[in-house]
Design an enzyme around this catalytic site. Structure first.
Site: not given
Length: 445
Positions: A116, A200, A293
């Protein structure tokens, strides 16, 4: 086109892939665990190979067994579905090193987006908005405390690896951060083998909106609209709809442009999803992560855009042009997907068991992608998803009414089931208004 396809997955997504492959005249091979031998996807494939016991590490994540099955059956390609090995870059490389076609993005793109922090930094460099946060892992608790003070509380403490809403916690002050940091780091090491932690900015009220992208064989990246995914429990989705009721035409244009830039930044090929947080009332959105995906919720995009995303995946993997005109994509109508899980409709705790009754709804604008039939057993070894109920209609209001009727007509007995939750949600004024956020489920409990 590919002539033979091994589906390295189970349940509803395996059936979904097999259905499209059969329509295209592609021979299909199912792999299954001992626990799944009686499930429909095994019988519906042209061939089936048992690859191990119930434990997914010894079966659906057993790369040696899956590659051996591909070799013994003469498979030309492997489709990983979602979960299991779908975002495993090493497996993608191994598949191609063995002369097989990987139906998914390249291993380098999977690697780039799998972390990430790395993904955030790449997106920022590409001009995709990212939320305030760390550009490197918080090496220890002191570093996390320092970062949180700079970012400003509340903060989200996230595992840098992994996905699917796992490995996340909120800290409203330093004391909470100290607890969450140790908890998330330990969880990440145990689940993903990587204890790296990202700090974050946390937005107390936010919507979860994602964009479906498709990297074409000719190198172009196109966006097929957005999906609203804000109905969640434990940061995991329960309902998705497209188009998002929160996204105006102007905001949609910005969303799609950012998603295309995200795909182009990593040379993306095949299907993927750029997930974002949208701050209500401000039109501010921030990159969250990219799922490299096919998504569980891909059917809502299929119904609104009139495409078969599995077919498009196979065409990209085979080096073929898409079935649609990339320059003439336009949404039509509205679609909603409900995830029918074997879980308690109040606390959302898993409740596996043998299915005594399984009656699917039918009718105009109603689609059910299921992994089970009556007589099957939902075991505790895998995800609790039993089926996806997808409805479509010309307008959102009509889609909601269609969903209400379909939920009422869906009968499941045996395992626990969350259908009563959806009956409640579809009557909820906040959901029906379209003005909801990721806290809606908590407000309903």
């Amino acid at each position: 086109m590919i002539e033979s396809l091994l589906v390295a997955n189970r349940g509803e997504i395996a059936r979904r892939i097999i259905r499209t492959a059969r329509r295209l005249g592609i021979r299909t091979i199912a792999v299954h665990s001992e626990a799944d031998a009686e499930l429909p996807f095994v019988a519906e494939a042209d061939e089936a190979v048992c690859v191990g016991p119930a434990n997914p590490a010894l079966s659906y994540r057993n790369t040696d067994a899956i590659l051996a099955a591909a070799k013994s059956t003469g498979a030309q390609a492997i489709h990983p579905g979602y979960g299991f090995l779908s975002e495993n870059a090493d497996f993608a490389r191994t598949v191609e090193a063995n002369g097989l076609i990987w139906v998914g993005p390249g291993a380098d793109a999977i690697t780039a987006m799998g972390d990430k922090i790395n993904a955030r930094n790449l997106m920022a460099a590409a001009g995709v908005p990212v939320a305030p946060g760390t550009t490197d892992p918080a090496a220890d608790l002191d570093a996390a405390v320092t970062a949180a003070a700079e970012i400003g509380y509340p903060v989200m403490v996230k595992a840098a690896a992994g996905g699917g809403g796992m490995g996340m916690g909120v800290a409203t002050d330093e004391a909470a951060l100290r607890t969450e940091y140790d908890k998330i780091r330990s969880f990440a090491e145990r689940m993903f083998g990587d204890g790296s932690v990202l700090i974050e900015r946390y937005f107390p009220r936010v919507r979860h909106v994602e964009v479906q992208i498709l990297g074409l064989a000719d190198g172009r990246v196109v966006a097929l609209g957005e999906r609203e995914c804000s109905v969640q429990r434990r940061n995991q989705k329960l309902v998705e709809e497209s188009p998002s009721p929160a996204v105006s035409p102007e905001l949609r244009e910005r969303f799609l442009a950012a998603a295309v830039r995200a795909g182009e930044a990593v040379g993306y090929r095949n299907a993927g999803t750029v997930e974002c947080l949208l701050v209500p009332g401000t039109n501010e959105f921030f990159f969250l992560e990219m799922n490299t995906r096919l998504q569980v919720e891909h059917p809502v995009t299929e119904l609104v855009y009139g495409v078969d995303l599995v077919e498009e995946q196979l065409r990209v993997a085979a080096g073929l042009a898409p079935t649609f005109d990339p320059d003439a994509l336009a949404p039509r109508g509205h679609a909603i997907e409900l995830r029918i899980n074997a879980e308690d409709p109040k606390r959302f705790l898993p409740g596996p068991g043998k299915i005594a009754t399984w009656t699917e709804p039918a009718g105009e604008g109603v689609r059910v992608d299921s992994g089970y039939v009556a007589g099957n057993t939902v075991t505790p070894f895998y995800d609790s998803l039993m089926a996806k109920l997808i409805v479509s209609a010309p307008t959102r209001d009509e889609a909601i009414e269609r969903a209400r009727a379909a939920v009422a007509g869906f009968e499941v007995a045996g395992p626990k089931c969350n259908l009563p939750f959806f009956a409640e949600l579809l009557e909820n004024d906040e959901f029906r208004s379209g003005d909801y956020d990721t806290g809606i489920v908590g407000r309903m409990r």
